[in-house]
Design a protein around this motif. Structure first.
Motif, PDB file in Angstrom:
ATOM      1  N   ALA A  94      77.257  -2.593  49.294  1.00  0.00           N
ATOM      2  CA  ALA A  94      76.418  -1.470  49.921  1.00  0.00           C
ATOM      3  C   ALA A  94      76.953   0.011  49.696  1.00  0.00           C
ATOM      4  O   ALA A  94      77.920   0.067  49.098  1.00  0.00           O
ATOM      5  CB  ALA A  94      76.447  -1.589  51.792  1.00  0.00           C
ATOM      6  N   VAL A  95      76.170   0.936  49.916  1.00  0.00           N
ATOM      7  CA  VAL A  95      76.599   2.378  49.833  1.00  0.00           C
ATOM      8  C   VAL A  95      77.357   2.551  51.201  1.00  0.00           C
ATOM      9  O   VAL A  95      76.716   2.423  52.152  1.00  0.00           O
ATOM     10  CB  VAL A  95      75.587   3.388  49.766  1.00  0.00           C
ATOM     11  N   TYR A  96      78.487   3.157  51.249  1.00  0.00           N
ATOM     12  CA  TYR A  96      79.466   3.494  52.541  1.00  0.00           C
ATOM     13  C   TYR A  96      79.205   4.998  52.840  1.00  0.00           C
ATOM     14  O   TYR A  96      79.660   5.683  51.921  1.00  0.00           O
ATOM     15  CB  TYR A  96      80.652   2.950  52.476  1.00  0.00           C
ATOM     16  N   TYR A  97      79.213   5.363  54.000  1.00  0.00           N
ATOM     17  CA  TYR A  97      79.056   6.736  54.334  1.00  0.00           C
ATOM     18  C   TYR A  97      79.859   6.990  55.671  1.00  0.00           C
ATOM     19  O   TYR A  97      79.953   6.042  56.339  1.00  0.00           O
ATOM     20  CB  TYR A  97      77.586   7.267  54.658  1.00  0.00           C
ATOM     21  N   CYS A  98      80.217   8.034  55.814  1.00  0.00           N
ATOM     22  CA  CYS A  98      80.920   8.247  57.004  1.00  0.00           C
ATOM     23  C   CYS A  98      80.197   9.426  57.830  1.00  0.00           C
ATOM     24  O   CYS A  98      79.441  10.246  57.137  1.00  0.00           O
ATOM     25  CB  CYS A  98      82.427   8.834  57.103  1.00  0.00           C
ATOM     26  N   ASN A  99      80.184   9.433  59.210  1.00  0.00           N
ATOM     27  CA  ASN A  99      79.843  10.453  59.842  1.00  0.00           C
ATOM     28  C   ASN A  99      80.112  10.355  61.471  1.00  0.00           C
ATOM     29  O   ASN A  99      80.758   9.514  61.782  1.00  0.00           O
ATOM     30  CB  ASN A  99      78.220  10.203  59.876  1.00  0.00           C
ATOM     31  N   VAL A 100      79.680  11.214  62.129  1.00  0.00           N
ATOM     32  CA  VAL A 100      79.854  11.302  63.648  1.00  0.00           C
ATOM     33  C   VAL A 100      79.373   9.721  64.213  1.00  0.00           C
ATOM     34  O   VAL A 100      78.236   9.671  63.685  1.00  0.00           O
ATOM     35  CB  VAL A 100      79.471  12.413  64.294  1.00  0.00           C
ATOM     36  N   ALA A 101      80.085   9.362  64.996  1.00  0.00           N
ATOM     37  CA  ALA A 101      79.458   8.062  65.685  1.00  0.00           C
ATOM     38  C   ALA A 101      79.227   8.314  67.286  1.00  0.00           C
ATOM     39  O   ALA A 101      79.809   9.414  67.901  1.00  0.00           O
ATOM     40  CB  ALA A 101      80.514   6.804  65.459  1.00  0.00           C
ATOM     41  N   GLY A 102      78.337   7.667  67.670  1.00  0.00           N
ATOM     42  CA  GLY A 102      77.989   7.582  69.264  1.00  0.00           C
ATOM     43  C   GLY A 102      77.612   8.963  69.665  1.00  0.00           C
ATOM     44  O   GLY A 102      77.510   9.119  70.969  1.00  0.00           O
ATOM     45  N   SER A 103      76.861   9.600  68.678  1.00  0.00           N
ATOM     46  CA  SER A 103      76.144  10.771  69.289  1.00  0.00           C
ATOM     47  C   SER A 103      75.051  11.014  68.454  1.00  0.00           C
ATOM     48  O   SER A 103      75.027  10.531  67.158  1.00  0.00           O
ATOM     49  CB  SER A 103      77.104  12.163  69.081  1.00  0.00           C
ATOM     50  N   MET A 104      73.816  11.434  68.823  1.00  0.00           N
ATOM     51  CA  MET A 104      72.541  11.759  68.114  1.00  0.00           C
ATOM     52  C   MET A 104      72.911  12.850  67.135  1.00  0.00           C
ATOM     53  O   MET A 104      72.224  13.244  65.981  1.00  0.00           O
ATOM     54  CB  MET A 104      71.237  12.201  68.984  1.00  0.00           C
ATOM     55  N   ASN A 105      74.070  13.776  67.314  1.00  0.00           N
ATOM     56  CA  ASN A 105      74.280  14.963  66.518  1.00  0.00           C
ATOM     57  C   ASN A 105      75.071  14.714  65.466  1.00  0.00           C
ATOM     58  O   ASN A 105      76.427  14.531  65.451  1.00  0.00           O
ATOM     59  CB  ASN A 105      74.916  15.942  67.409  1.00  0.00           C
ATOM     60  N   LYS A 106      74.462  14.112  64.197  1.00  0.00           N
ATOM     61  CA  LYS A 106      75.171  13.754  63.154  1.00  0.00           C
ATOM     62  C   LYS A 106      75.377  15.010  62.364  1.00  0.00           C
ATOM     63  O   LYS A 106      74.571  15.965  62.375  1.00  0.00           O
ATOM     64  CB  LYS A 106      74.224  12.697  62.457  1.00  0.00           C
ATOM     65  N   TRP A 107      76.407  14.904  61.507  1.00  0.00           N
ATOM     66  CA  TRP A 107      76.531  16.037  60.493  1.00  0.00           C
ATOM     67  C   TRP A 107      75.595  15.508  59.247  1.00  0.00           C
ATOM     68  O   TRP A 107      75.138  14.406  59.203  1.00  0.00           O
ATOM     69  CB  TRP A 107      78.139  16.156  60.183  1.00  0.00           C
ATOM     70  N   PRO A 108      75.373  16.310  58.263  1.00  0.00           N
ATOM     71  CA  PRO A 108      74.567  16.164  56.999  1.00  0.00           C
ATOM     72  C   PRO A 108      75.222  14.989  56.311  1.00  0.00           C
ATOM     73  O   PRO A 108      76.488  15.222  56.273  1.00  0.00           O
ATOM     74  CB  PRO A 108      74.732  17.343  56.308  1.00  0.00           C
ATOM     75  N   TRP A 109      74.602  14.179  56.044  1.00  0.00           N
ATOM     76  CA  TRP A 109      75.116  12.949  55.353  1.00  0.00           C
ATOM     77  C   TRP A 109      75.504  13.056  53.873  1.00  0.00           C
ATOM     78  O   TRP A 109      74.986  14.211  53.216  1.00  0.00           O
ATOM     79  CB  TRP A 109      73.968  11.738  55.397  1.00  0.00           C
TER      80      TRP A 109
END
Length: 119
Positions: A94-109
């Motif tokens: 897969a393509v793996y990404y990181c971001n904020v978890a547990g929130s609707m307020n994500k940072w730009p992917w």
């Protein structure tokens, strides 16, 4: 504007290991530290899924399919999140990404990092 840069992916055989890194810029230590961070993956034709997360207190959670094989960690001083992946399987491709978890307020992917596991 926060920027997330993932790295460390590649092509490995079944049973191999990879260590992914995700560096955040454009944010402060306090903001980074205060967020639960997660690693997500998206396989071709499938929705993006959260596979691992780590809280500010280093409490971790994993999807069942990676438990015992993947380890998430973070270095708040370097605003970086890591994912150690062992005993890789073709279904981890897969393509793996990181971001904020547990929130609707994500940072730009970010662009993500490709992981390909050959059988």
């Amino acid at each position: 504007q926060v920027q997330l840069v993932e790295s460390g992916g590649g092509l490995v055989q079944t049973g191999g290991s990879l260590r992914l890194s995700c560096a955040a810029s454009g944010t402060t230590f306090t903001i980074f530290y205060s967020n639960v961070m997660g690693w997500y993956r998206q396989a071709p034709g499938k929705q993006r899924e959260l596979v691992a997360s780590i809280s500010t207190g280093d409490r971790t959670n994993y999807v069942d399919s990676v438990k015992g094989r993947f380890t998430i960690s973070r270095d708040n001083g370097k605003k970086t999140v890591f994912l150690q992946m062992n005993s890789l399987k073709p279904e981890d491709t897969a393509v793996y990404y990181c971001n904020v978890a547990g929130s609707m307020n994500k940072w730009p992917w970010g662009q993500g990092t490709q992981v390909t596991v050959s059988s």
